[in-house]
Design a protein around this motif. Structure first.
Motif, PDB file in Angstrom:
ATOM      1  N   VAL A  84     -18.982 123.248  36.901  1.00  0.00           N
ATOM      2  CA  VAL A  84     -18.203 122.692  35.787  1.00  0.00           C
ATOM      3  C   VAL A  84     -17.175 121.715  36.351  1.00  0.00           C
ATOM      4  O   VAL A  84     -16.413 122.061  37.270  1.00  0.00           O
ATOM      5  N   TYR A  85     -17.167 120.529  35.792  1.00  0.00           N
ATOM      6  CA  TYR A  85     -16.234 119.469  36.201  1.00  0.00           C
ATOM      7  C   TYR A  85     -15.284 119.256  35.027  1.00  0.00           C
ATOM      8  O   TYR A  85     -15.662 118.705  33.997  1.00  0.00           O
ATOM      9  N   GLU A  86     -14.047 119.736  35.192  1.00  0.00           N
ATOM     10  CA  GLU A  86     -13.089 119.719  34.083  1.00  0.00           C
ATOM     11  C   GLU A  86     -11.702 119.435  34.633  1.00  0.00           C
ATOM     12  O   GLU A  86     -11.208 120.156  35.500  1.00  0.00           O
ATOM     13  N   ALA A  87     -11.099 118.379  34.122  1.00  0.00           N
ATOM     14  CA  ALA A  87      -9.788 117.968  34.621  1.00  0.00           C
ATOM     15  C   ALA A  87      -8.697 118.898  34.120  1.00  0.00           C
ATOM     16  O   ALA A  87      -8.733 119.392  32.994  1.00  0.00           O
TER      17      ALA A  87
ATOM     18  N   LEU B  91     -27.751 113.492  42.322  1.00  0.00           N
ATOM     19  CA  LEU B  91     -28.055 114.877  41.957  1.00  0.00           C
ATOM     20  C   LEU B  91     -29.152 114.944  40.908  1.00  0.00           C
ATOM     21  O   LEU B  91     -29.967 115.877  40.897  1.00  0.00           O
ATOM     22  N   HIS B  92     -29.210 113.948  40.030  1.00  0.00           N
ATOM     23  CA  HIS B  92     -30.226 113.904  38.964  1.00  0.00           C
ATOM     24  C   HIS B  92     -31.360 112.943  39.298  1.00  0.00           C
ATOM     25  O   HIS B  92     -32.049 112.442  38.409  1.00  0.00           O
ATOM     26  N   ASP B  93     -31.546 112.710  40.600  1.00  0.00           N
ATOM     27  CA  ASP B  93     -32.702 111.936  41.083  1.00  0.00           C
ATOM     28  C   ASP B  93     -32.817 110.572  40.421  1.00  0.00           C
ATOM     29  O   ASP B  93     -33.924 110.109  40.110  1.00  0.00           O
ATOM     30  N   GLY B  94     -31.676 109.912  40.203  1.00  0.00           N
ATOM     31  CA  GLY B  94     -31.683 108.570  39.642  1.00  0.00           C
ATOM     32  C   GLY B  94     -31.936 108.517  38.145  1.00  0.00           C
ATOM     33  O   GLY B  94     -32.202 107.429  37.612  1.00  0.00           O
ATOM     34  N   ASP B  95     -31.818 109.648  37.460  1.00  0.00           N
ATOM     35  CA  ASP B  95     -32.020 109.693  35.999  1.00  0.00           C
ATOM     36  C   ASP B  95     -30.738 109.203  35.325  1.00  0.00           C
ATOM     37  O   ASP B  95     -29.809 109.969  35.082  1.00  0.00           O
ATOM     38  N   THR B  96     -30.684 107.910  35.011  1.00  0.00           N
ATOM     39  CA  THR B  96     -29.458 107.333  34.457  1.00  0.00           C
ATOM     40  C   THR B  96     -29.158 107.860  33.063  1.00  0.00           C
ATOM     41  O   THR B  96     -27.989 107.953  32.675  1.00  0.00           O
ATOM     42  N   ALA B  97     -30.197 108.221  32.301  1.00  0.00           N
ATOM     43  CA  ALA B  97     -29.955 108.791  30.971  1.00  0.00           C
ATOM     44  C   ALA B  97     -29.217 110.122  31.086  1.00  0.00           C
ATOM     45  O   ALA B  97     -28.306 110.416  30.300  1.00  0.00           O
ATOM     46  N   ALA B  98     -29.593 110.927  32.077  1.00  0.00           N
ATOM     47  CA  ALA B  98     -28.906 112.206  32.288  1.00  0.00           C
ATOM     48  C   ALA B  98     -27.454 111.977  32.700  1.00  0.00           C
ATOM     49  O   ALA B  98     -26.544 112.687  32.237  1.00  0.00           O
ATOM     50  N   VAL B  99     -27.223 110.988  33.562  1.00  0.00           N
ATOM     51  CA  VAL B  99     -25.854 110.664  33.969  1.00  0.00           C
ATOM     52  C   VAL B  99     -25.029 110.261  32.747  1.00  0.00           C
ATOM     53  O   VAL B  99     -23.893 110.727  32.564  1.00  0.00           O
ATOM     54  N   CYS B 100     -25.593 109.408  31.897  1.00  0.00           N
ATOM     55  CA  CYS B 100     -24.871 108.957  30.698  1.00  0.00           C
ATOM     56  C   CYS B 100     -24.545 110.123  29.778  1.00  0.00           C
ATOM     57  O   CYS B 100     -23.450 110.192  29.211  1.00  0.00           O
ATOM     58  N   ARG B 101     -25.483 111.055  29.627  1.00  0.00           N
ATOM     59  CA  ARG B 101     -25.217 112.224  28.763  1.00  0.00           C
ATOM     60  C   ARG B 101     -24.062 113.053  29.313  1.00  0.00           C
ATOM     61  O   ARG B 101     -23.180 113.495  28.557  1.00  0.00           O
ATOM     62  N   LEU B 102     -24.045 113.259  30.618  1.00  0.00           N
ATOM     63  CA  LEU B 102     -22.969 114.042  31.213  1.00  0.00           C
ATOM     64  C   LEU B 102     -21.620 113.341  31.063  1.00  0.00           C
ATOM     65  O   LEU B 102     -20.605 113.991  30.766  1.00  0.00           O
ATOM     66  N   LEU B 103     -21.614 112.039  31.244  1.00  0.00           N
ATOM     67  CA  LEU B 103     -20.362 111.294  31.100  1.00  0.00           C
ATOM     68  C   LEU B 103     -19.887 111.276  29.661  1.00  0.00           C
ATOM     69  O   LEU B 103     -18.678 111.288  29.386  1.00  0.00           O
ATOM     70  N   GLU B 104     -20.824 111.257  28.719  1.00  0.00           N
ATOM     71  CA  GLU B 104     -20.447 111.368  27.302  1.00  0.00           C
ATOM     72  C   GLU B 104     -19.831 112.733  27.023  1.00  0.00           C
ATOM     73  O   GLU B 104     -18.864 112.853  26.257  1.00  0.00           O
TER      74      GLU B 104
ATOM     75  N   LEU C 212     -18.151 114.476  29.171  1.00  0.00           N
ATOM     76  CA  LEU C 212     -16.817 114.430  29.765  1.00  0.00           C
ATOM     77  C   LEU C 212     -15.848 113.670  28.880  1.00  0.00           C
ATOM     78  O   LEU C 212     -14.695 114.097  28.679  1.00  0.00           O
ATOM     79  N   GLN C 213     -16.311 112.553  28.324  1.00  0.00           N
ATOM     80  CA  GLN C 213     -15.457 111.753  27.448  1.00  0.00           C
ATOM     81  C   GLN C 213     -15.105 112.507  26.178  1.00  0.00           C
ATOM     82  O   GLN C 213     -13.958 112.489  25.711  1.00  0.00           O
ATOM     83  N   ARG C 214     -16.086 113.199  25.619  1.00  0.00           N
ATOM     84  CA  ARG C 214     -15.888 113.882  24.337  1.00  0.00           C
ATOM     85  C   ARG C 214     -15.132 115.204  24.493  1.00  0.00           C
ATOM     86  O   ARG C 214     -14.216 115.516  23.716  1.00  0.00           O
ATOM     87  N   ASP C 215     -15.519 116.005  25.499  1.00  0.00           N
ATOM     88  CA  ASP C 215     -15.022 117.377  25.597  1.00  0.00           C
ATOM     89  C   ASP C 215     -14.030 117.589  26.746  1.00  0.00           C
ATOM     90  O   ASP C 215     -13.473 118.680  26.875  1.00  0.00           O
ATOM     91  N   GLY C 216     -13.863 116.577  27.588  1.00  0.00           N
ATOM     92  CA  GLY C 216     -13.002 116.750  28.743  1.00  0.00           C
ATOM     93  C   GLY C 216     -13.637 117.554  29.860  1.00  0.00           C
ATOM     94  O   GLY C 216     -12.952 117.953  30.815  1.00  0.00           O
ATOM     95  N   ARG C 217     -14.933 117.794  29.780  1.00  0.00           N
ATOM     96  CA  ARG C 217     -15.622 118.570  30.806  1.00  0.00           C
ATOM     97  C   ARG C 217     -17.102 118.208  30.794  1.00  0.00           C
ATOM     98  O   ARG C 217     -17.630 117.727  29.785  1.00  0.00           O
ATOM     99  N   LEU C 218     -17.755 118.445  31.907  1.00  0.00           N
ATOM    100  CA  LEU C 218     -19.211 118.380  31.970  1.00  0.00           C
ATOM    101  C   LEU C 218     -19.679 119.536  32.826  1.00  0.00           C
ATOM    102  O   LEU C 218     -18.918 120.075  33.644  1.00  0.00           O
TER     103      LEU C 218
END
Length: 463
Positions: free
Chosen positions: A295-298, A324-337, A339-345
């Protein structure tokens, strides 16, 4: 060699464009589309090279002919001529420890290894291709002065550095604010380093503003920073291994923004025999919490004795998510979303197992930091800076690790004095700083305030 964004929304670019772009135009970080592998016989051949020659071999793989090899060699030689130790990043042994000293550059911090090179790269590319560049960066202490010293007085370049007012050491502050070259602009923001990092990302994500004012990046979001820092992992391994590709080595890395340990991670993917990468954090332990929990949470930003690591949101962490996601940019974008929405991924169990295979991590308190400075001094008379001390503490039960010494202890004499009752002798580059004239602008920690300053400065002097 092509470079792609961790978010997958820009066309691949070459090395020169990646360096000048800094942050990708989709808000992501640029990474090589393919990590080159270094065969065991090449590792053996590299193991005895001097630092500059090794840097040429490593960088040439990623530059891939965009800068002629002779020009790249000259850039490297010029970049490290300012270092005071002939080995640039010497590996020393003291009291049973192996310490990789990264503080022999002009600002006595590891950031010089990358930023002396990056400043010369900028100058070379601007002279070759025309145009001008306006660097904007945020610093938690050492990046700012290293960036300033890398580009001070250079033609076609302005540099704007944001630091959190009252949250860097007095020496760090004076290293920045006493540089009075006309192209250097220091900004003390009333906030934290994370505020500064957010402002810088806001400026880069405003594509119209970025384009109009030709913004470039020196923070470790710039791929060239990571590339330059990879070299000393190969160099240290060569000093310990004697060139034996079967000899694995661990590294303990004090980190806040994940850039230095990211360099080690990519070096390992290239084939460097690294046993363990140990992430050492202070009380601002978002990275160590992630390694242990997935869990990555500030949380709140705490002031500590190791201020360059007083960071919650690590800008290079996005590069690790990509791999970590083998270059899956869609997965990276989902995780960053998330983080932006919930403050955590959070990553799933299989990914967490991979994280824990990639890294060991420890959060080190101020009390333990002081104890480590004291213990190391008592064992061999060697003085650690507080950041380096976190790395030594984190490695204490991890076998025979090389500990990265990220700054000269004299930059943090308040902590050193508290630990051992005396100050570390200042190297020549730090002497007399507190008596020099200084220049700095204080601003609220808002994007609008910084934009206004950048705009007004560049309209008066576009260089």
């Amino acid at each position: 060699m092509q470079y792609v964004s961790t978010r997958g929304r820009v066309a691949p670019v070459g090395f020169a464009q990646a360096v000048m772009m800094g942050l990708a135009t989709d808000g992501g970080l640029l990474v090589p589309a393919l990590i080159p592998r270094v065969a065991p016989e090449r590792l053996r051949a590299w193991s005895g090279l001097r630092f500059q020659d090794l840097a040429l071999e490593v960088l040439d793989l990623y530059v891939d002919g965009e800068i002629p090899r002779a020009d790249l060699c000259a850039l490297i030689e010029r970049s490290y001529a300012s270092f005071t130790h002939p080995q640039v990043t010497p590996l020393i042994e003291t009291g049973g420890l192996r310490v990789l000293e990264l503080f022999h550059g002009p600002t006595a911090a590891f950031k010089d290894v990358a930023l002396q090179l990056l400043g010369n790269l900028f100058e070379y590319l601007l002279a070759r291709d025309g145009g001008h560049l306006n660097i904007v960066g945020a610093t938690s202490g050492d990046t700012g002065s290293a960036a300033i010293y890398g580009v001070r007085g250079k033609a076609r370049i302005h540099v704007f550095i944001l630091h959190p007012k009252g949250r860097v050491s007095p020496i760090q502050e004076r290293q920045m604010t006493t540089v009075l070259d006309a192209n250097v602009h220091n900004i003390a923001i009333r906030g934290t380093f994370d505020d500064g990092q957010r402002i810088v990302k806001d400026l880069f994500n405003d594509l119209a503003f970025k384009s109009e004012f030709h913004l470039g990046a020196v923070n470790s979001i710039n791929w060239a920073r990571i590339l330059a820092q990879m070299v000393y992992y190969f160099y240290a391994w060569g000093r310990v291994s004697g060139g034996d590709p079967e000899r694995r080595v661990s590294f303990s890395v004090p980190t806040g923004n994940f850039g230095d340990v990211c360099a080690g991670f990519i070096a390992r993917r290239m084939g460097l025999p690294i046993e363990r990468l140990i992430i050492a954090t202070n009380r601002n332990a978002i990275l160590s919490r992630f390694v242990h929990s997935g869990v990555y949470e500030a949380g709140p930003v705490y002031q500590t004795l190791s201020p360059a690591m007083d960071i919650q949101l690590a800008s290079n962490f996005e590069r690790y998510l990509y791999f970590l996601h083998d270059g899956d940019t869609a997965a990276v974008c989902r995780l960053l979303e998330d983080l932006q929405r919930d403050g955590r991924l959070a990553v799933d169990g299989a990914r967490l197992a991979q994280v824990q295979a990639d890294f060991h991590a420890a959060a080190v308190s101020d009390a333990d930091t002081l104890e480590q400075i004291r213990t190391t001094f008592d064992a061999g008379g060697y003085i650690l800076c507080p950041h380096t001390a976190t790395g030594v503490w984190a490695a204490r039960d991890q076998g025979d690790a090389i500990c990265l010494a990220t700054a000269h202890p004299a930059k943090f004499n308040e902590a050193v004095r508290a630990a051992i009752g005396r100050e570390a002798p200042a190297p020549p580059s730090l002497q007399g700083l507190l008596e020099r004239a200084a220049r700095c602008t204080e601003l609220d920690a808002t994007t609008a305030a910084v934009k206004d300053l950048v705009r007004s400065t560049l309209r008066e002097d576009p260089r």
